[in-house]
Design an enzyme around this catalytic site. Structure first.
Site, short mmCIF file in Angstrom:
data_model
loop_
_atom_site.label_atom_id
_atom_site.label_comp_id
_atom_site.label_asym_id
_atom_site.label_seq_id
_atom_site.Cartn_x
_atom_site.Cartn_y
_atom_site.Cartn_z
N TRP A 82 2.48 1.79 -3.43
CA TRP A 82 1.36 1.96 -4.38
C TRP A 82 1.33 3.46 -4.39
CZ3 TRP A 82 -3.63 4.34 -3.86
CH2 TRP A 82 -4.23 4.30 -4.93
N HIS A 83 1.26 3.97 -3.13
CA HIS A 83 1.02 5.42 -3.10
C HIS A 83 2.44 6.22 -3.63
CE1 HIS A 83 -2.32 4.50 -0.40
NE2 HIS A 83 -2.70 5.62 -0.47
N GLY A 84 3.45 5.79 -3.68
CA GLY A 84 4.68 6.60 -4.25
C GLY A 84 5.89 5.76 -4.07
N PHE A 128 -0.96 10.09 -7.32
CA PHE A 128 -0.54 8.63 -7.05
C PHE A 128 -1.08 8.01 -8.31
CE2 PHE A 128 -1.26 10.31 -2.66
CZ PHE A 128 0.06 10.64 -2.55
N SER A 138 0.90 -1.13 0.08
CA SER A 138 0.00 -0.06 0.18
C SER A 138 0.88 1.42 0.01
CB SER A 138 -1.07 0.10 1.13
OG SER A 138 -1.60 1.20 1.33
#
Length: 479
Positions: free
Chosen positions: A316-318, A479, A313
């Protein structure tokens, strides 16, 4: 194209005027026009023509790969596992290539751009492939994969749509035939989402940006205003987007899944993730946590699986260590809560909420920080920065137009009093809106227009429209 612009309102009006009449006669024709409108919306996005056109081509290639895989998955005698693996590897490779090449190579290889909304698009395609493979959803020949991948309310920032809640709606009676209740609820959600973004998220963003620009000069109270400000900025920015997306979709007769359910009312980190970005949590649980074994293989394996999904997670955001730290903190917090067990539940509810909210605030610092050193410096200032009153630069440009109006109407009001009042009004409104028991999406379920609600929303929306020129883009579109 930004949601909070007059151009978007014009685009939405034209799209409704074209798609709804056609859709009433031919749902398939209306869906085709809606797909074309979604592609146009994407092409009108930020960046030069090379970037937006290249991004759209990338998404179209991804949809083509998904369509190929779905045909093979539905064919008797095909190697279904290999087909699924090849399609998933393609989507993940594209995501990694665009977003993580620089991070994984230490900057030696840098793409420099990525298709808008690629992270949301990738997870949505993976979800469709997974459900087709397991039989949870059986694709039909008429399913519009292009609309599933490009539907303009959600293409840039979600929510992530699972196929078994999207495609059946396109075959339902309400698709492109919204009734007055849908129209009222949709307009209400669009207005509320715009209010969240323009009047709250961007106002908090002003304080946050000023604080990060003078990090070494922050007192402890100023540091906490910056920390709490980002907690509210991110929530109102992302939930505001989701409210607008849900409202726009409702105008086309489509109901989007709930993505936020008052997450800051949570009394545990586990509960927080049942309320925050719900579609992402559901995707990670069903497409990663369960295949890894979930909680069926012993305590140690359960804890390891929880840590893995939150590291994913974070990434996935950065592509950065700060996002990994943020994900690890949330994973470790959930592991600690599981180990603590029912003993934690015996603590007073207010104490559990306070501990959870404090942890969420601290973790968001790493999410916002440019690097881990900056995050630790801000947290250090929050503890050791002294009790001095925040400097005037912290509130510079905060509600600038409103400040000019107050000074013109009440020139005798001291600047220090107005600064204090601005902070109390902004943070008080933010806390009240975040903790209000019944949020916008829940009110849409049985929305009933009233005179006072209509007047209030109309006045605040007009205020937002007058402020459109100074509005920033949505955070999650990055994102």
């Amino acid at each position: 194209m930004s949601f909070q612009s007059l151009g978007f309102l014009a685009f939405l009006a034209v799209t409704l005027a074209v798609c709804l009449p056609v859709g009433r006669r031919s749902p398939r024709g209306g869906a085709a026009l809606l797909t074309i409108a979604s592609a146009v919306f994407y092409l009108l996005g930020p960046g030069g023509w090379t970037v937006v056109l290249g991004g759209l081509v990338c998404l179209l290639l991804g949809i083509a790969v998904t369509a190929w895989a779905l045909r093979r998955l539905g064919r008797a005698g095909a190697d279904r596992r290999r087909t699924l693996a090849l399609a998933c590897v393609y989507h993940i490779a594209v995501l990694v290539g665009f977003k993580y090449a620089g991070f994984l190579t230490g900057g030696a290889v840098e793409v420099g751009w990525a298709p808008l909304g690629l992270s949301f698009f990738t997870f949505q395609q993976l979800w469709l492939l997974k459900e087709a493979y397991t039989g949870e959803y059986t694709p039909r020949s008429g399913d519009p994969l292009l609309l599933y991948g490009l539907f303009f309310p959600i293409v840039t920032s979600g929510p992530i749509l699972r196929p078994d809640t999207f495609f059946p709606q396109l075959r339902g009676e309400n698709f492109l035939r919204p009734d007055w209740a849908d129209a009222a609820a949709g307009c209400y959600a669009i207005c509320c989402g715009t209010i969240k973004k323009v009047l709250l998220a961007d106002a908090f963003g002003t304080v946050v940006n000023n604080g990060w620009a003078h990090l070494g000069e922050l007192s402890a109270p100023a540091a906490w205003l910056v920390i709490l400000g980002y907690t509210f900025q991110l929530y109102f920015d992302f939930s505001g987007y989701c409210d607008i997306a849900a409202g726009v979709a409702r105008l086309f007769g489509i109901r989007l899944p709930v993505n936020f359910d008052s997450p800051y009312r949570s009394a545990s980190v586990t509960e927080f993730w049942k309320r925050w970005h719900i579609t992402l949590t559901t995707f990670l649980r069903e497409c990663l946590y369960f295949p890894l074994g979930g909680s069926r293989r012993g305590t140690a394996r359960t804890y390891w699986n929880i840590l893995i999904i939150f590291l994913v997670s974070g990434l996935w955001h950065g592509a950065g260590w700060t996002f990994l730290v943020w994900g690890a903190l949330h994973g470790l917090a959930q592991i600690l809560e599981r180990a603590w067990g029912k003993r934690r539940d015996r603590l007073p509810l207010l104490l559990r909420w306070g501990l959870t909210f404090l942890f969420i605030n601290i973790a968001w610092v790493f999410f916002r920080a440019p690097d881990c050193a900056g995050a630790l410096e801000l947290l250090g200032r929050a503890v050791t920065g002294g009790l001095a009153r925040p400097e005037p630069w912290l509130l510079e440009d905060l509600l600038a137009q409103e400040t000019d109006a107050v000074q013109m109407l009440f020139p005798a009001v001291a600047a220090s009093w107005w600064d204090t009042l601005r902070v109390l009004l902004l943070y008080g409104a933010g806390m009240t809106a975040a903790l209000w028991p019944r949020n916008v999406i829940r009110r849409m379920e049985d929305f009933c227009p009233t005179l006072w609600r209509g007047v209030g929303v109309t006045v605040l929306t007009a205020w937002c429209v007058l402020s459109f020129n100074g509005v920033t883009t949505f955070i999650y579109s990055n994102f």
